[in-house]
Design a protein around this motif. Structure first.
Motif, PDB file in Angstrom:
ATOM      1  N   VAL A  46       0.839  -1.210   0.000  1.00 42.76           N
ATOM      2  CA  VAL A  46       0.000   0.000   0.000  1.00 42.76           C
ATOM      3  C   VAL A  46       0.871   1.256   0.000  1.00 42.76           C
ATOM      4  O   VAL A  46       0.608   2.208  -0.747  1.00 42.76           O
ATOM      5  N   GLU A  47       1.917   1.275   0.808  1.00 46.67           N
ATOM      6  CA  GLU A  47       2.807   2.438   0.863  1.00 46.67           C
ATOM      7  C   GLU A  47       3.525   2.653  -0.468  1.00 46.67           C
ATOM      8  O   GLU A  47       3.610   3.783  -0.959  1.00 46.67           O
ATOM      9  N   PHE A  48       4.042   1.577  -1.041  1.00 52.49           N
ATOM     10  CA  PHE A  48       4.741   1.676  -2.324  1.00 52.49           C
ATOM     11  C   PHE A  48       3.782   2.185  -3.397  1.00 52.49           C
ATOM     12  O   PHE A  48       4.111   3.090  -4.165  1.00 52.49           O
ATOM     13  N   ALA A  49       2.597   1.586  -3.450  1.00 48.56           N
ATOM     14  CA  ALA A  49       1.602   1.978  -4.451  1.00 48.56           C
ATOM     15  C   ALA A  49       1.245   3.456  -4.327  1.00 48.56           C
ATOM     16  O   ALA A  49       1.190   4.178  -5.325  1.00 48.56           O
ATOM     17  N   ARG A  50       1.025   3.904  -3.110  1.00 51.81           N
ATOM     18  CA  ARG A  50       0.661   5.303  -2.882  1.00 51.81           C
ATOM     19  C   ARG A  50       1.815   6.244  -3.254  1.00 51.81           C
ATOM     20  O   ARG A  50       1.616   7.226  -3.965  1.00 51.81           O
ATOM     21  N   ARG A  51       3.011   5.914  -2.793  1.00 51.30           N
ATOM     22  CA  ARG A  51       4.163   6.780  -3.018  1.00 51.30           C
ATOM     23  C   ARG A  51       4.515   6.914  -4.495  1.00 51.30           C
ATOM     24  O   ARG A  51       4.862   7.994  -4.964  1.00 51.30           O
ATOM     25  N   PHE A  52       4.396   5.798  -5.251  1.00 47.60           N
ATOM     26  CA  PHE A  52       4.846   5.811  -6.639  1.00 47.60           C
ATOM     27  C   PHE A  52       3.710   5.767  -7.653  1.00 47.60           C
ATOM     28  O   PHE A  52       3.932   5.541  -8.838  1.00 47.60           O
ATOM     29  N   LYS A  53       2.479   6.044  -7.166  1.00 48.92           N
ATOM     30  CA  LYS A  53       1.303   6.200  -8.033  1.00 48.92           C
ATOM     31  C   LYS A  53       1.027   4.966  -8.894  1.00 48.92           C
ATOM     32  O   LYS A  53       0.768   5.050 -10.091  1.00 48.92           O
ATOM     33  N   VAL A  54       1.069   3.806  -8.260  1.00 50.67           N
ATOM     34  CA  VAL A  54       0.733   2.547  -8.919  1.00 50.67           C
ATOM     35  C   VAL A  54      -0.545   2.034  -8.264  1.00 50.67           C
ATOM     36  O   VAL A  54      -0.616   1.993  -7.029  1.00 50.67           O
ATOM     37  N   PRO A  55      -1.543   1.643  -9.033  1.00 54.19           N
ATOM     38  CA  PRO A  55      -2.749   1.101  -8.406  1.00 54.19           C
ATOM     39  C   PRO A  55      -2.398  -0.106  -7.522  1.00 54.19           C
ATOM     40  O   PRO A  55      -1.676  -1.011  -7.972  1.00 54.19           O
ATOM     41  N   PRO A  56      -2.871  -0.124  -6.280  1.00 56.73           N
ATOM     42  CA  PRO A  56      -2.514  -1.217  -5.368  1.00 56.73           C
ATOM     43  C   PRO A  56      -2.844  -2.604  -5.907  1.00 56.73           C
ATOM     44  O   PRO A  56      -2.059  -3.537  -5.746  1.00 56.73           O
ATOM     45  N   GLY A  57      -3.967  -2.747  -6.560  1.00 57.01           N
ATOM     46  CA  GLY A  57      -4.345  -4.044  -7.122  1.00 57.01           C
ATOM     47  C   GLY A  57      -3.394  -4.484  -8.230  1.00 57.01           C
ATOM     48  O   GLY A  57      -3.069  -5.669  -8.358  1.00 57.01           O
ATOM     49  N   THR A  58      -2.951  -3.522  -9.008  1.00 49.77           N
ATOM     50  CA  THR A  58      -1.996  -3.819 -10.085  1.00 49.77           C
ATOM     51  C   THR A  58      -0.675  -4.279  -9.487  1.00 49.77           C
ATOM     52  O   THR A  58      -0.099  -5.280  -9.929  1.00 49.77           O
ATOM     53  N   LEU A  59      -0.192  -3.551  -8.488  1.00 53.28           N
ATOM     54  CA  LEU A  59       1.059  -3.933  -7.829  1.00 53.28           C
ATOM     55  C   LEU A  59       0.943  -5.337  -7.241  1.00 53.28           C
ATOM     56  O   LEU A  59       1.845  -6.172  -7.417  1.00 53.28           O
ATOM     57  N   ARG A  60      -0.145  -5.617  -6.571  1.00 48.79           N
ATOM     58  CA  ARG A  60      -0.361  -6.938  -5.978  1.00 48.79           C
ATOM     59  C   ARG A  60      -0.343  -8.020  -7.059  1.00 48.79           C
ATOM     60  O   ARG A  60       0.311  -9.047  -6.915  1.00 48.79           O
ATOM     61  N   ASP A  61      -1.048  -7.782  -8.164  1.00 50.25           N
ATOM     62  CA  ASP A  61      -1.084  -8.763  -9.249  1.00 50.25           C
ATOM     63  C   ASP A  61       0.301  -8.983  -9.850  1.00 50.25           C
ATOM     64  O   ASP A  61       0.669 -10.108 -10.183  1.00 50.25           O
ATOM     65  N   TRP A  62       1.079  -7.921  -9.994  1.00 46.97           N
ATOM     66  CA  TRP A  62       2.436  -8.059 -10.516  1.00 46.97           C
ATOM     67  C   TRP A  62       3.297  -8.865  -9.555  1.00 46.97           C
ATOM     68  O   TRP A  62       4.012  -9.765  -9.961  1.00 46.97           O
ATOM     69  N   GLU A  63       3.235  -8.536  -8.264  1.00 46.24           N
ATOM     70  CA  GLU A  63       4.081  -9.222  -7.281  1.00 46.24           C
ATOM     71  C   GLU A  63       3.700 -10.687  -7.115  1.00 46.24           C
ATOM     72  O   GLU A  63       4.545 -11.506  -6.787  1.00 46.24           O
ATOM     73  N   GLN A  64       2.455 -11.027  -7.306  1.00 39.53           N
ATOM     74  CA  GLN A  64       2.010 -12.409  -7.179  1.00 39.53           C
ATOM     75  C   GLN A  64       2.039 -13.140  -8.519  1.00 39.53           C
ATOM     76  O   GLN A  64       1.565 -14.268  -8.618  1.00 39.53           O
ATOM     77  N   ALA A  65       2.608 -12.477  -9.543  1.00 42.00           N
ATOM     78  CA  ALA A  65       2.752 -13.042 -10.890  1.00 42.00           C
ATOM     79  C   ALA A  65       1.412 -13.455 -11.499  1.00 42.00           C
ATOM     80  O   ALA A  65       1.340 -14.355 -12.314  1.00 42.00           O
TER      81      ALA A  65
END
Length: 93
Positions: A46-65
């Motif tokens: 959540v912090e990374f997504a907020r700080r770098f303007k990435v949608p949290p769901g997108t970041l989660r999907d990327w990290e979980q492949a």
């Protein structure tokens, strides 16, 4: 259906193991790089997504492949890894 080249065969001694295609391996390696970058900065998703303007769901999907991040996203993560403060400043935070 296309047959993808298999680059990693399943371990015959592990009934739950499976073969891995080149595409799946690439997605996993990208996921690892993103997660390691975020963890290296000591940020939650959540912090990374907020700080770098990435949608949290997108970041989660990327990290979980679950999804493959496009090349431009990987370039953005590479810049974040090297110059996080500069990226934050450029984003106006």
């Amino acid at each position: 259906m296309k047959t993808e080249p298999i680059i990693l065969d399943p371990d015959p001694s592990d009934a739950e193991d499976f073969e891995v295609s080149a595409r799946a391996m690439e997605r996993a390696l990208r996921a690892r790089l993103i997660r390691r970058t975020r963890e290296g900065l000591g940020l939650s998703q959540v912090e990374f997504a907020r700080r770098f303007k990435v949608p949290p769901g997108t970041l989660r999907d990327w990290e979980q492949a679950r999804a493959t991040p496009p090349d431009f996203a990987m370039a953005y993560v590479a810049v974040i890894a090297r110059h996080p403060d500069l990226v934050v400043a450029a984003l106006g935070e």
